[in-house]
Structure formats: C-alpha cells, structure tokens
Design a protein around this motif. Structure first.
Motif, PDB file in Angstrom:
ATOM      1  N   PRO A  25      36.683  94.555  66.065  1.00 41.65           N
ATOM      2  CA  PRO A  25      35.169  94.392  66.925  1.00 41.65           C
ATOM      3  C   PRO A  25      34.320  94.557  65.866  1.00 41.65           C
ATOM      4  O   PRO A  25      33.620  94.125  64.847  1.00 41.65           O
ATOM      5  N   HIS A  29      31.230  99.799  65.649  1.00 45.56           N
ATOM      6  CA  HIS A  29      32.014  99.929  66.847  1.00 45.56           C
ATOM      7  C   HIS A  29      32.119 100.829  67.170  1.00 45.56           C
ATOM      8  O   HIS A  29      33.874 100.752  66.701  1.00 45.56           O
ATOM      9  N   LEU A  32      36.822 100.253  71.607  1.00 51.17           N
ATOM     10  CA  LEU A  32      37.319  99.314  71.983  1.00 51.17           C
ATOM     11  C   LEU A  32      37.810  98.869  73.315  1.00 51.17           C
ATOM     12  O   LEU A  32      38.474 100.190  73.671  1.00 51.17           O
ATOM     13  N   SER A  94      33.996  95.814  72.623  1.00 49.48           N
ATOM     14  CA  SER A  94      33.247  97.054  71.923  1.00 49.48           C
ATOM     15  C   SER A  94      32.065  97.229  71.752  1.00 49.48           C
ATOM     16  O   SER A  94      30.908  95.756  72.841  1.00 49.48           O
ATOM     17  N   GLN A 102      29.187  96.740  76.522  1.00 52.41           N
ATOM     18  CA  GLN A 102      30.414  96.316  75.794  1.00 52.41           C
ATOM     19  C   GLN A 102      29.837  94.804  75.530  1.00 52.41           C
ATOM     20  O   GLN A 102      29.267  93.941  76.295  1.00 52.41           O
TER      21      GLN A 102
END
Lengths: 113, 116
Positions: A25, A29, A32, A94, A102
């Motif tokens: 990722p 972050h 996930l 992520s 995302q």
C-alpha cells in the motif's frame, strides 16, 4: 507519492491450482482492502484490514480464499484451490483510515483454465 | 444489503455534448458518496467525493455531482465532454455507522465513449 503496488499483473492457472497475489500500500496507509472485480461488474470487497487486524471479511469465501497482513504493511491474498468462477481482476486499495477515499492499484488479472 | 445502481451500461456521446450519469443507492442512513474513473489501461482514480455540506460537489477535469438525499441519488455531470473523457465511471457508496465508514459498495459501472 508512490501508488499502491500490486504483483503480478497477470496470472493464468488451471482450476484446482493455487495462486497468491501481493500488495504494497501507500506508505502510512493503515487501511488496506482487497476487491474482486468480475468482468462487467463493479469491484466487490473481499477483505478489509486496519493495520494487521481484519475489520471486515464478510464477503470472503473462506473455504478457498485467505489473506494476511502480518506486519501491517504488505498483504497477500491467496486462493486455494481455484475455481473457474474466480477469473477476475483482484484489486488492492489503501487509505489513511476507513473514512478517507481509497487509492487503488493496477490490479492482478487472473484467468482460470 | 446495500446496493448501488448505475442506470446506463454504455453511453456514447460526441465531443462537446453534455453528460449526466445516473447513480442511485439503497441505504437510508448517513452515507459517503464517490465517483471513481478508470481510463483505458489505468487504475481506478477518485473523480470526486461527497461527505457532508454543499450537496453540489466539484471534482477534477470539470466534473460535478449532486447529492439529492430524498431521491437517494448522486448523479455525475459534465457540461461539455472531451474525447479524453472516454473511460469507465463507477459510483460507490459507504454506509456510515457509529461514525465509521463501512463496506464501500460499487455500482456496475458506465462505459463512456466520446467520439471526436
């Protein structure tokens, strides 16, 4: 900023074989996600991690699919044994946390023969 | 279970035409709303998002979307499309429960083809 990295880009296997996908990722972050996108459909969430813990795996076919994120960074998704209906693109995404948008990787296109 | 419906599977327009892509969702509570775009050969990218406040949100590349709570809709618009807007567009919805976003649910996507 480097994006979400996934490998491999393509994978062809026969039914009943096993396969694994890898995701790295965006740095920092905590959240996930793994998605399955079947041709002609939108992505469907398979599993969501917060750091190294599972938040939601309600749509993961647990008899054949497994995923882990042992150190809270990289993640692997495994299918064993594969079925014909598993042919799809597997997307990793992520985000900084579950309330933020995302960021998606390029995906792994899986073909089952 | 929550569902997201995108009304058009494939839209074909000429350059400079106006665009509106429909999106409806089924969840009656608080939601976060998104439009993602996937250009040919590229990964999904965020086009715009609505969390709260002004229901008319502006995104990148001249796109905008309007949240109409009473209609459970979040339609995407652009006054004048370009050939480079050719892509697949996905509407997505998060349910908000106890202050946290739950499972992001996507629509089935709309393929937009813009003819030069």
């Amino acid at each position: 900023e480097a994006g979400v990295a996934q490998s491999p880009r393509y994978k062809i296997i026969e039914k009943r074989q096993s396969v694994a996908f890898w995701c790295n990722p965006i740095s920092g972050h905590a959240t996930l996600y793994w998605y399955q996108q079947i041709l002609g459909q939108g992505p469907k969430l398979l599993i969501q991690f917060q750091n190294n813990g599972v938040v939601d795996d309600s749509q993961l076919p647990k008899d054949r699919f497994s995923a882990e994120r042992l150190k809270g960074v990289d993640s692997t998704l495994k299918i064993q044994p594969a079925k014909l209906e598993d042919s799809a693109v597997y997307l990793c995404a992520s985000s900084t946390d579950s309330n933020q948008p995302q960021h998606f990787g390029d995906g792994t296109r899986l073909s089952i023969l | 279970a929550q569902s997201v419906s995108q009304h058009n599977h494939h839209v074909i327009l000429s350059e400079a035409a106006s665009l509106e892509l429909g999106c409806n969702y089924s969840y009656g509570g608080t939601v976060n709303l998104f439009w993602y775009v996937q250009y040919p050969g590229q990964h999904l990218q965020l086009l715009l998002k609505y969390f709260s406040g002004d229901p008319l949100v502006k995104g990148i590349k001249g796109f905008e979307a309007e949240f109409i709570k009473s209609k459970f809709s979040f339609n995407l618009r652009k006054p004048s499309v370009q050939w480079s807007d050719t892509a697949e567009y996905f509407c997505a919805v998060n349910q908000i429960s106890s202050g946290s976003a739950r499972q992001l649910t996507f629509g089935s996507g709309t393929q937009l083809t813009v003819l030069p």
